[in-house]
Motif scaffolding. Structure first.
Motif, PDB file in Angstrom:
ATOM      1  N   ALA A  24       0.855  -1.187   0.000  1.00  0.00           N
ATOM      2  CA  ALA A  24       0.000   0.000   0.000  1.00  0.00           C
ATOM      3  C   ALA A  24       0.887   1.232   0.000  1.00  0.00           C
ATOM      4  CB  ALA A  24      -0.911  -0.001   1.215  1.00  0.00           C
ATOM      5  N   LEU A  25       0.705   2.088  -0.986  1.00  0.00           N
ATOM      6  CA  LEU A  25       1.403   3.371  -1.066  1.00  0.00           C
ATOM      7  C   LEU A  25       0.409   4.427  -0.602  1.00  0.00           C
ATOM      8  CD1 LEU A  25       2.986   2.910  -4.605  1.00  0.00           C
ATOM      9  CD2 LEU A  25       4.027   2.422  -2.380  1.00  0.00           C
ATOM     10  N   THR A  26       0.783   5.183   0.417  1.00  0.00           N
ATOM     11  CA  THR A  26      -0.159   6.091   1.046  1.00  0.00           C
ATOM     12  C   THR A  26       0.438   7.466   1.284  1.00  0.00           C
ATOM     13  OG1 THR A  26      -1.109   4.190   2.207  1.00  0.00           O
ATOM     14  CG2 THR A  26      -1.666   6.350   3.056  1.00  0.00           C
ATOM     15  N   THR A  27      -0.357   8.488   1.004  1.00  0.00           N
ATOM     16  CA  THR A  27      -0.037   9.860   1.398  1.00  0.00           C
ATOM     17  C   THR A  27      -1.225  10.368   2.210  1.00  0.00           C
ATOM     18  OG1 THR A  27      -1.078  10.955  -0.492  1.00  0.00           O
ATOM     19  CG2 THR A  27       1.216  10.239  -0.776  1.00  0.00           C
ATOM     20  N   ALA A  28      -1.158  11.596   2.653  1.00  0.00           N
ATOM     21  CA  ALA A  28      -2.286  12.172   3.384  1.00  0.00           C
ATOM     22  C   ALA A  28      -3.518  12.290   2.496  1.00  0.00           C
ATOM     23  CB  ALA A  28      -1.890  13.538   3.941  1.00  0.00           C
ATOM     24  N   ALA A  29      -3.314  12.375   1.192  1.00  0.00           N
ATOM     25  CA  ALA A  29      -4.427  12.612   0.270  1.00  0.00           C
ATOM     26  C   ALA A  29      -4.926  11.372  -0.474  1.00  0.00           C
ATOM     27  CB  ALA A  29      -4.015  13.670  -0.750  1.00  0.00           C
ATOM     28  N   THR A  30      -4.083  10.375  -0.643  1.00  0.00           N
ATOM     29  CA  THR A  30      -4.482   9.256  -1.505  1.00  0.00           C
ATOM     30  C   THR A  30      -3.795   7.960  -1.079  1.00  0.00           C
ATOM     31  OG1 THR A  30      -4.694   8.538  -3.804  1.00  0.00           O
ATOM     32  CG2 THR A  30      -2.656   9.669  -3.222  1.00  0.00           C
ATOM     33  N   GLN A  31      -4.306   6.875  -1.615  1.00  0.00           N
ATOM     34  CA  GLN A  31      -3.708   5.565  -1.365  1.00  0.00           C
ATOM     35  C   GLN A  31      -3.825   4.722  -2.628  1.00  0.00           C
ATOM     36  OE1 GLN A  31      -5.585   2.516   1.269  1.00  0.00           O
ATOM     37  NE2 GLN A  31      -3.645   2.656   2.376  1.00  0.00           N
ATOM     38  N   HIS A  32      -2.782   3.942  -2.896  1.00  0.00           N
ATOM     39  CA  HIS A  32      -2.772   3.024  -4.039  1.00  0.00           C
ATOM     40  C   HIS A  32      -2.257   1.676  -3.531  1.00  0.00           C
ATOM     41  CE1 HIS A  32      -2.217   1.311  -7.979  1.00  0.00           C
ATOM     42  NE2 HIS A  32      -0.925   1.132  -7.745  1.00  0.00           N
ATOM     43  N   CYS A  33      -3.014   0.621  -3.790  1.00  0.00           N
ATOM     44  CA  CYS A  33      -2.638  -0.722  -3.337  1.00  0.00           C
ATOM     45  C   CYS A  33      -2.439  -1.637  -4.545  1.00  0.00           C
ATOM     46  CB  CYS A  33      -3.722  -1.314  -2.445  1.00  0.00           C
ATOM     47  SG  CYS A  33      -4.062  -0.355  -0.974  1.00  0.00           S
ATOM     48  N   PHE A  34      -1.508  -2.582  -4.395  1.00  0.00           N
ATOM     49  CA  PHE A  34      -1.308  -3.600  -5.426  1.00  0.00           C
ATOM     50  C   PHE A  34      -0.742  -4.851  -4.773  1.00  0.00           C
ATOM     51  CE2 PHE A  34       2.750  -1.406  -5.272  1.00  0.00           C
ATOM     52  CZ  PHE A  34       3.685  -2.421  -5.400  1.00  0.00           C
ATOM     53  N   SER A  35      -0.792  -5.939  -5.508  1.00  0.00           N
ATOM     54  CA  SER A  35      -0.196  -7.184  -5.013  1.00  0.00           C
ATOM     55  C   SER A  35       0.591  -7.837  -6.133  1.00  0.00           C
ATOM     56  CB  SER A  35      -1.273  -8.139  -4.504  1.00  0.00           C
ATOM     57  OG  SER A  35      -2.129  -8.529  -5.549  1.00  0.00           O
ATOM     58  N   GLU A  36       1.508  -8.678  -5.726  1.00  0.00           N
ATOM     59  CA  GLU A  36       2.359  -9.422  -6.666  1.00  0.00           C
ATOM     60  C   GLU A  36       2.353 -10.892  -6.231  1.00  0.00           C
ATOM     61  OE1 GLU A  36       5.070  -9.502  -9.963  1.00  0.00           O
ATOM     62  OE2 GLU A  36       3.949  -7.819  -9.175  1.00  0.00           O
ATOM     63  N   THR A  37       2.205 -11.790  -7.192  1.00  0.00           N
ATOM     64  CA  THR A  37       2.204 -13.225  -6.896  1.00  0.00           C
ATOM     65  C   THR A  37       3.305 -13.909  -7.687  1.00  0.00           C
ATOM     66  OG1 THR A  37      -0.179 -13.206  -6.502  1.00  0.00           O
ATOM     67  CG2 THR A  37       0.834 -15.347  -6.931  1.00  0.00           C
ATOM     68  N   THR A  38       4.075 -14.751  -7.020  1.00  0.00           N
ATOM     69  CA  THR A  38       5.147 -15.520  -7.644  1.00  0.00           C
ATOM     70  C   THR A  38       4.948 -16.991  -7.292  1.00  0.00           C
ATOM     71  OG1 THR A  38       6.655 -13.655  -7.372  1.00  0.00           O
ATOM     72  CG2 THR A  38       7.656 -15.798  -7.838  1.00  0.00           C
ATOM     73  N   SER A  39       5.029 -17.866  -8.273  1.00  0.00           N
ATOM     74  CA  SER A  39       4.919 -19.309  -8.033  1.00  0.00           C
ATOM     75  C   SER A  39       6.308 -19.905  -7.888  1.00  0.00           C
ATOM     76  CB  SER A  39       4.185 -19.999  -9.178  1.00  0.00           C
ATOM     77  OG  SER A  39       2.855 -19.549  -9.240  1.00  0.00           O
ATOM     78  N   VAL A  40       6.505 -20.677  -6.830  1.00  0.00           N
ATOM     79  CA  VAL A  40       7.786 -21.328  -6.552  1.00  0.00           C
ATOM     80  C   VAL A  40       7.540 -22.830  -6.501  1.00  0.00           C
ATOM     81  CG1 VAL A  40       9.720 -21.537  -4.935  1.00  0.00           C
ATOM     82  CG2 VAL A  40       8.523 -19.336  -5.179  1.00  0.00           C
ATOM     83  N   THR A  41       8.326 -23.583  -7.270  1.00  0.00           N
ATOM     84  CA  THR A  41       8.214 -25.038  -7.278  1.00  0.00           C
ATOM     85  C   THR A  41       9.469 -25.643  -6.669  1.00  0.00           C
ATOM     86  OG1 THR A  41       6.888 -24.927  -9.287  1.00  0.00           O
ATOM     87  CG2 THR A  41       7.858 -27.066  -8.737  1.00  0.00           C
ATOM     88  N   PHE A  42       9.264 -26.560  -5.726  1.00  0.00           N
ATOM     89  CA  PHE A  42      10.361 -27.279  -5.086  1.00  0.00           C
ATOM     90  C   PHE A  42      10.442 -28.691  -5.640  1.00  0.00           C
ATOM     91  CE2 PHE A  42      10.025 -23.961  -2.024  1.00  0.00           C
ATOM     92  CZ  PHE A  42      11.209 -23.953  -1.310  1.00  0.00           C
TER      93      PHE A  42
END
Length: 88
Positions: free
Chosen positions: A7-25
């Motif tokens: 979450a990127l946040t300032t006093a005036a606004t917020q922007h959220c994102f997510s990242e997904t990575t697949s890991v195989t063992f």
């Protein structure tokens, strides 16, 4: 899968994102798991492993997505999102 939310946040606004990575063992022998747990003590790590440690070198057979996300923060995506966030 490793999923990180940001979450990127300032006093005036917020922007959220997510990242997904697949890991195989690959399949690990019990002795390999015991060695890793005894030597590296991964109890404080999400998923109980550190991909940058021994286990990542010998056991990870593939990664789909951002390596840095697996370590803990999707830095390339964060940089891109920050550039957009600052311009908006």
């Amino acid at each position: 899968r490793v999923m990180t939310g940001v979450a990127l946040t300032t006093a005036a606004t917020q922007h959220c994102f997510s990242e997904t990575t697949s890991v195989t063992f690959k399949k690990l022998r019990e002795s390999e798991i015991e060695y890793y747990v005894y030597r590296y003590k991964p109890y404080d790590k999400a998923g109980a492993y550190g991909i940058q440690e021994w286990i990542g070198l010998v056991a990870v057979s593939s990664i789909e997505g951002c390596f840095f996300n697996v370590i803990g923060l999707p830095v390339p995506r964060l940089y891109s999102e920050l550039q957009s966030f600052i311009r908006d």
